[in-house]
Scaffold this motif. Structure first.
Motif, mmCIF file in Angstrom:
data_model
loop_
_atom_site.group_PDB
_atom_site.id
_atom_site.type_symbol
_atom_site.label_atom_id
_atom_site.label_comp_id
_atom_site.label_asym_id
_atom_site.label_seq_id
_atom_site.Cartn_x
_atom_site.Cartn_y
_atom_site.Cartn_z
ATOM 1 N N ALA A 1 0.682 -1.104 0.004
ATOM 2 C CA ALA A 1 -0.222 0.301 -0.069
ATOM 3 C C ALA A 1 0.630 1.245 0.057
ATOM 4 C CB ALA A 1 -1.010 0.201 1.063
ATOM 5 N N GLU A 2 2.259 1.292 0.713
ATOM 6 C CA GLU A 2 2.845 2.487 0.943
ATOM 7 C C GLU A 2 3.828 2.682 -0.323
ATOM 8 O OE1 GLU A 2 3.191 4.627 3.915
ATOM 9 O OE2 GLU A 2 1.604 4.224 2.869
ATOM 10 N N GLY A 3 3.773 1.383 -1.127
ATOM 11 C CA GLY A 3 4.510 1.697 -2.751
ATOM 12 C C GLY A 3 5.640 1.314 -2.592
ATOM 13 N N LYS A 4 6.224 0.555 -1.545
ATOM 14 C CA LYS A 4 7.674 0.395 -0.752
ATOM 15 C C LYS A 4 7.896 -1.171 -1.168
ATOM 16 C CE LYS A 4 7.977 2.965 2.675
ATOM 17 N NZ LYS A 4 7.846 3.013 4.923
ATOM 18 N N ILE A 5 7.147 -2.529 -1.653
ATOM 19 C CA ILE A 5 7.700 -3.126 -2.113
ATOM 20 C C ILE A 5 6.617 -3.896 -3.423
ATOM 21 C CG2 ILE A 5 8.246 -4.816 0.000
ATOM 22 C CD1 ILE A 5 5.877 -6.550 0.622
ATOM 23 N N GLU A 6 7.118 -4.496 -4.449
ATOM 24 C CA GLU A 6 5.896 -5.054 -5.240
ATOM 25 C C GLU A 6 4.901 -5.635 -4.759
ATOM 26 O OE1 GLU A 6 6.018 -7.782 -9.187
ATOM 27 O OE2 GLU A 6 7.544 -7.515 -7.677
ATOM 28 N N GLY A 7 3.781 -4.894 -6.075
ATOM 29 C CA GLY A 7 2.139 -5.866 -5.358
ATOM 30 C C GLY A 7 1.151 -4.948 -6.055
ATOM 31 N N ASP A 8 -0.470 -4.999 -5.964
ATOM 32 C CA ASP A 8 -1.174 -4.379 -6.034
ATOM 33 C C ASP A 8 -1.649 -3.520 -5.464
ATOM 34 O OD1 ASP A 8 -3.599 -3.075 -6.991
ATOM 35 O OD2 ASP A 8 -4.329 -5.179 -8.032
ATOM 36 N N GLN A 9 -0.777 -1.855 -5.516
ATOM 37 C CA GLN A 9 -1.081 -1.264 -4.167
ATOM 38 C C GLN A 9 -2.474 -0.222 -4.116
ATOM 39 O OE1 GLN A 9 0.970 2.894 -5.675
ATOM 40 N NE2 GLN A 9 1.278 2.739 -3.481
ATOM 41 N N GLU A 10 -3.013 -0.776 -5.140
ATOM 42 C CA GLU A 10 -4.700 0.126 -5.290
ATOM 43 C C GLU A 10 -5.331 -1.104 -4.272
ATOM 44 O OE1 GLU A 10 -8.599 1.064 -7.679
ATOM 45 O OE2 GLU A 10 -6.040 0.681 -8.661
ATOM 46 N N ALA A 11 -4.932 -2.269 -4.351
ATOM 47 C CA ALA A 11 -5.812 -3.725 -3.642
ATOM 48 C C ALA A 11 -5.589 -3.305 -2.470
ATOM 49 C CB ALA A 11 -5.472 -5.107 -4.708
ATOM 50 N N ALA A 12 -4.355 -3.499 -1.582
ATOM 51 C CA ALA A 12 -3.858 -2.929 -0.781
ATOM 52 C C ALA A 12 -4.996 -1.928 -0.428
ATOM 53 C CB ALA A 12 -2.312 -3.124 -0.858
ATOM 54 N N VAL A 13 -4.580 -1.102 -0.485
ATOM 55 C CA VAL A 13 -5.124 0.607 0.132
ATOM 56 C C VAL A 13 -6.456 -0.199 0.640
ATOM 57 C CG1 VAL A 13 -6.006 3.390 -0.022
ATOM 58 C CG2 VAL A 13 -3.467 2.131 -0.499
ATOM 59 N N ALA A 14 -7.011 -0.800 -0.385
ATOM 60 C CA ALA A 14 -8.490 -1.381 -0.824
ATOM 61 C C ALA A 14 -8.842 -2.290 0.243
ATOM 62 C CB ALA A 14 -9.282 -1.470 -1.756
ATOM 63 N N SER A 15 -8.169 -2.246 0.499
ATOM 64 C CA SER A 15 -8.123 -4.085 1.635
ATOM 65 C C SER A 15 -8.038 -3.730 2.972
ATOM 66 C CB SER A 15 -7.086 -5.346 1.709
ATOM 67 O OG SER A 15 -5.988 -4.827 2.067
ATOM 68 N N PHE A 16 -6.729 -2.238 3.260
ATOM 69 C CA PHE A 16 -7.481 -1.498 4.357
ATOM 70 C C PHE A 16 -8.674 -1.112 4.785
ATOM 71 C CE2 PHE A 16 -3.035 -2.389 4.528
ATOM 72 C CZ PHE A 16 -2.642 -3.388 5.966
ATOM 73 N N LYS A 17 -8.652 -0.100 3.874
ATOM 74 C CA LYS A 17 -9.918 0.224 3.666
ATOM 75 C C LYS A 17 -11.849 -0.316 4.063
ATOM 76 C CE LYS A 17 -8.969 4.505 1.215
ATOM 77 N NZ LYS A 17 -8.886 5.476 -0.113
ATOM 78 N N GLU A 18 -11.519 -1.692 3.345
ATOM 79 C CA GLU A 18 -12.866 -2.148 3.657
ATOM 80 C C GLU A 18 -13.188 -2.769 5.269
ATOM 81 O OE1 GLU A 18 -14.147 -7.126 2.504
ATOM 82 O OE2 GLU A 18 -14.234 -5.151 0.814
ATOM 83 N N LEU A 19 -11.431 -2.939 5.883
ATOM 84 C CA LEU A 19 -12.006 -3.487 7.080
ATOM 85 C C LEU A 19 -12.218 -3.001 7.778
ATOM 86 C CD1 LEU A 19 -8.921 -5.699 8.705
ATOM 87 C CD2 LEU A 19 -9.641 -3.254 10.166
ATOM 88 N N GLY A 20 -11.818 -1.078 7.556
ATOM 89 C CA GLY A 20 -12.134 0.235 9.236
ATOM 90 C C GLY A 20 -13.448 0.207 8.117
ATOM 91 N N GLU A 21 -14.416 0.249 7.269
ATOM 92 C CA GLU A 21 -16.052 0.070 7.121
ATOM 93 C C GLU A 21 -16.754 -1.285 7.484
ATOM 94 O OE1 GLU A 21 -19.411 -1.266 4.074
ATOM 95 O OE2 GLU A 21 -17.105 -0.556 2.595
#
Length: 365
Positions: free
Chosen positions: A224-244
């Motif tokens: 989510a922070e863009g520090k390692i390889e992966g789907d950044q948008e999906a990572a951010v969205a996964s934490f946002k969904e947990l918050g919701e």
């Protein structure tokens, strides 16, 4: 009620599935270097021997005789009577083990065992965020004071505890403040913990991204922070969904409790993504059949880790309105409000302080 200057000592235990960490607290401070021992969750005799040995080693280092033992242990349990039930992470306790009475017989002092979410909330209410926010309100010249608190932990599971008028809510069955079994907003046939936990972050990121790697929540945060390889948008969205999802449960629980909310636990390192989603959920609307909309929470929620929102919260003062037929006026607070705070103590310290305070309060009562 504060025990910061109390001279009594209470022995404590941080009971994890891998390790037991023993220590002692006096005056809200840990006074010994913790002792760590392997938990042995599959062997009852070895596990109980380890617990007794750990407390004996702590006791031997104390100058004064401890007045109690107090600690958190996973449930299900009959905490009032110190009996631990069928634990997934401690198979050796299945069938029920009278852990509290065993320790009372061994050490000759009272033993108090509670849920970790309850003790987290109690520690924050007496020595953490509740006195902190009330002090800030006082400094701002705001007469508002809070006495109630909902404590939430985000980690392996979804923990919770409630403090009402600075008294820990135990409940008639010892399950007061439990939130993990609330209905899941997204998956109504499931408990909320399926969407608010470490496994939830891992599952949701995989669903959003299609990434089949076995990633830790920390890995997903770094994505989510863009520090390692992966789907950044999906990572951010996964934490946002947990918050919701967490926000939905918090809204329901705090509608009954009506207090400050403090959040801790291993996932709170991603608070920058989780908290805004919680606030959005708390400040959302629900409708009635005529189509009109009402705030789902009567109290407007503020993110107290945000400087601007904290300032608004602290300065939401009452205004004077006239008393009809007299020359007098009376303060009127039109806006109901609550604050969402991130634990500064950290879950482990808050739980220890909660265990300490609970033991002394019970002895004094």
């Amino acid at each position: 009620m504060s025990y910061s200057n109390d001279k009594r000592t209470v022995m404590t235990l941080d009971a994890g599935g891998t390790n037991f960490v023993f220590s002692a607290i006096q005056g809200n401070k840990e006074i010994l270097a913790p002792i760590t021992k392997k938990a042995s969750p599959d062997d009852l005799e070895k596990c109980l021997t380890t617990i007794k040995k750990g407390f004996h080693e702590i006791s031997a280092q104390l100058k004064d005789v401890p007045v109690a033992i107090s600690f958190a242990f996973p449930g299900p349990a009959d905490y009032e009577h110190g009996i631990i039930g069928d634990l997934p992470n401690f198979p050796c306790f299945r069938g029920g083990v009278a852990l509290g009475p065993m320790l009372e017989a061994e050490f000759g002092i009272p033993v108090f065992i509670n849920n970790d979410g309850s003790l987290f909330a109690y520690g924050e209410a007496l020595a953490g965020c509740l006195p902190e926010i009330n002090k800030q309100l006082e400094s701002a010249g705001n007469p508002k004071r809070f006495k109630n608190l909902l404590g939430i932990t985000l980690g392996t599971g979804f923990g919770g505890g409630a403090v009402v008028n600075k008294e820990l809510l135990i409940g008639d069955n010892g399950t007061g403040g439990d939130v993990w079994v609330f209905r899941n907003k997204k998956i109504p046939d499931c408990i909320i913990e399926e969407s608010v936990s470490i496994r939830a972050i891992q599952r949701v990121y995989g669903e959003f991204s299609g990434d089949l790697r076995k990633l830790s929540p920390e890995d997903i945060f770094y994505i989510a922070e863009g520090k390692i390889e992966g789907d950044q948008e999906a990572a951010v969205a996964s934490f946002k969904e947990l918050g919701e999802m967490a926000g939905d449960t918090i809204a329901q629980a705090n509608t009954i409790l009506d207090g400050i909310v403090v959040i801790g636990g291993g996932l709170i390192g991603a608070a920058k993504y989780i908290l805004p989603a919680i606030i959005t959920e708390l400040n959302g609307n629900l409708s009635i059949l005529t189509g009109e909309h009402f705030p789902r929470s009567q109290a407007k929620a503020y993110d107290l880790s945000n400087k601007d929102q904290l300032a608004q919260f602290l300065n939401s003062k009452a205004k004077d309105i006239p008393i009809p037929g007299t020359s007098k006026s009376i303060p009127y607070t039109a806006e109901k409000l609550t604050g969402i705070m991130v634990s500064k103590l950290g879950a482990s310290k808050a739980i220890s302080l909660g265990a300490y305070a609970f033991a002394l309060h019970q002895i004094d009562s």
